[in-house]
Design an enzyme around this catalytic site. Structure first.
Site, PDB file in Angstrom:
ATOM      1  CE1 TYR A 111     -64.196  14.815   6.114  1.00 55.36           C
ATOM      2  CE2 TYR A 111     -65.109  16.961   6.588  1.00 55.36           C
ATOM      3  CZ  TYR A 111     -65.289  15.656   6.577  1.00 55.36           C
ATOM      4  OH  TYR A 111     -66.420  15.101   6.377  1.00 55.36           O
TER       5      TYR A 111
ATOM      6  CG  ASN B 109     -64.788  21.028   6.604  1.00 55.74           C
ATOM      7  OD1 ASN B 109     -63.680  20.523   6.671  1.00 55.74           O
ATOM      8  ND2 ASN B 109     -65.768  21.418   7.337  1.00 55.74           N
ATOM      9  CE  LYS B 110     -60.814  20.815   9.399  1.00 56.85           C
ATOM     10  NZ  LYS B 110     -61.542  19.860   9.767  1.00 56.85           N
ATOM     11  CB  THR B 111     -57.085  25.968   4.797  1.00 57.59           C
ATOM     12  OG1 THR B 111     -56.350  25.241   5.548  1.00 57.59           O
ATOM     13  CG2 THR B 111     -57.921  26.891   5.663  1.00 57.59           C
TER      14      THR B 111
END
Length: 402
Positions: free
Chosen positions: A190, A192-194
């Site tokens: 997604y 905002n993920k790493t």
């Protein structure tokens, strides 16, 4: 109201650059946009990067969790133990299959599910004659704490263990990368993920017999992928439908972003770690805060602080509102699912049933954390937090200072 002259600091922002732009343009110009050779290459590169036995790309981690539970045979009435302290996707995929989530409280001092409470609930369910199918732990903020104990528990009782590793990439361990050495793990890409593909996810798993089922079910239950039908010398309309499947495939536009992001994964993680260390150093003397313990083997998807409300004359929401009004983006991870209307009413749950999860929810704040965040931005976040805490000490705290 936010001061319009002050730069707003977002809670999260993806780290994307020219390499991702060029990769997307190449796909757009190729004429093939849906699942094809880019998605296949992403899967192959993911296997090499992680050491996973098998990897299949999907359009979300939610889709990935649904597919693996379906492939493992979760059905009507089956019980799957999971954390209440998570996003709704973790539990809803159990319901998609007709199963029932059984919520486990947090381990003391942790944001992850408690192996002791988990075993206690397994024993109770088995004593009642319930069909207990598996364990679905969540690695909150990217911390896999408790996983080995939960995996041992799953072997002891003959259950599967599937990791909701949405926050937890890339994290090494003595047994291999987190997500790759249990029955299965599911990562999220997604925004905002790493690492990100905008929307997307990856399932990694051990059993080769699961591959055929998951591959078919992620695209309508068809026994051949679109790319295979397109590149085959046989008639592309000759395929079979083995089951009523889903539309969970990852397109090549997203996959090509993922390939670039995968090459940057270690660099992005190191930037997060540097920010976390800076946060911990700057806020270590704030006696109204509990900070997350530093761990090297941690994805640091989130930096979650906990307020010591006995030292403040405002609650968590009021604290966050002050930060918002001063241009600081924050979030809460998470409102426990046993407090949500659907799960509370369906399973007749009360807040006191999971006291540690309930209590933690009222104190936590997730601070801005993203790879391109500057140290100046971090300093401003910390300064506002420190000023807010000092100016809103409780009466008892003020008296003790005197």
């Amino acid at each position: 109201m936010t001061n319009q002259n002050i730069e707003s600091i977002p809670f999260a922002r993806p780290s994307l650059g020219q390499e991702e732009e060029e990769a997307v343009l190449k796909v757009l110009r190729s004429g093939w946009l849906t699942t094809g050779k880019e998605a296949q290459a992403f899967e192959d590169e993911f296997i090499r990067y992680t050491g996973a036995a098998h990897a299949l790309a999907v359009n979300s981690a939610t889709a990935g969790l649904h597919l693996i539970l379906e492939a493992l045979g979760v059905k009507e009435g089956d019980k799957v133990l999971t954390s209440s302290y998570t996003f709704t996707a973790t539990a809803e995929v159990i319901r998609y299959c007709g199963g029932d989530p059984v919520f486990v409280d947090l381990a003391p001092g942790s944001m992850n599910m408690d192996p002791k409470d988990c075993e206690k609930k397994i024993k109770k369910l088995l004593d009642e004659g319930q069909n207990v199918k598996g364990i679905l732990p969540v690695h909150i903020a990217g911390n896999p704490e408790g996983l080995e104990e939960l995996f041992a528990l799953s072997r002891r009782y003959g259950l599967f263990l599937v990791e909701d590793a949405a926050h937890c990439f890339p994290v090494p361990s003595k047994k291999g990368m987190i997500g790759t050495w249990t029955d299965a793990g599911v990562y999220s890409f997604y925004a905002n993920k790493t690492i990100t593909t905008g929307e997307g996810g990856m399932i990694v798993f051990q059993d080769p017999q699961l591959k055929e089922r998951i591959s078919a079910m992620r695209l309508h239950g068809i026994d051949k992928s679109v790319w295979d039908r397109y590149t085959s010398l046989k008639a592309p309309w000759e395929y079979d439908v083995i089951a009523p499947g889903f539309k969970y495939n990852l397109n090549d536009i997203a996959a090509t972003i993922g390939r670039v992001q995968l090459r940057k994964a270690k660099e992005l993680l190191n930037k997060r770690k540097a920010l976390v260390q800076a946060y911990r150093t700057r806020l270590k003397d704030a006696d109204f805060l509990d900070l997350p313990t530093w761990k090297e083997d941690h994805a640091w998807h989130l930096f979650i602080i906990s307020l010591r409300l006995d030292k403040l004359n405002i609650d968590r929401n009021q604290f966050m509102n002050i930060l918002r009004d001063r241009g600081i983006g924050t979030s809460v991870h998470y409102k426990p699912l046993h407090m949500m209307t659907y799960y509370r009413e369906r399973y007749k749950l009360k807040e006191e049933d999971l006291p540690l999860a309930t209590g933690l929810y009222h104190r936590v704040i997730s601070l801005p954390l993203f790879p391109d965040m500057t140290m100046d931005q971090l300093e401003r976040v910390c300064q506002v937090i420190l000023e807010t805490g000092e100016s809103h000490r409780s009466k008892a705290e003020m008296e003790s200072v005197k």
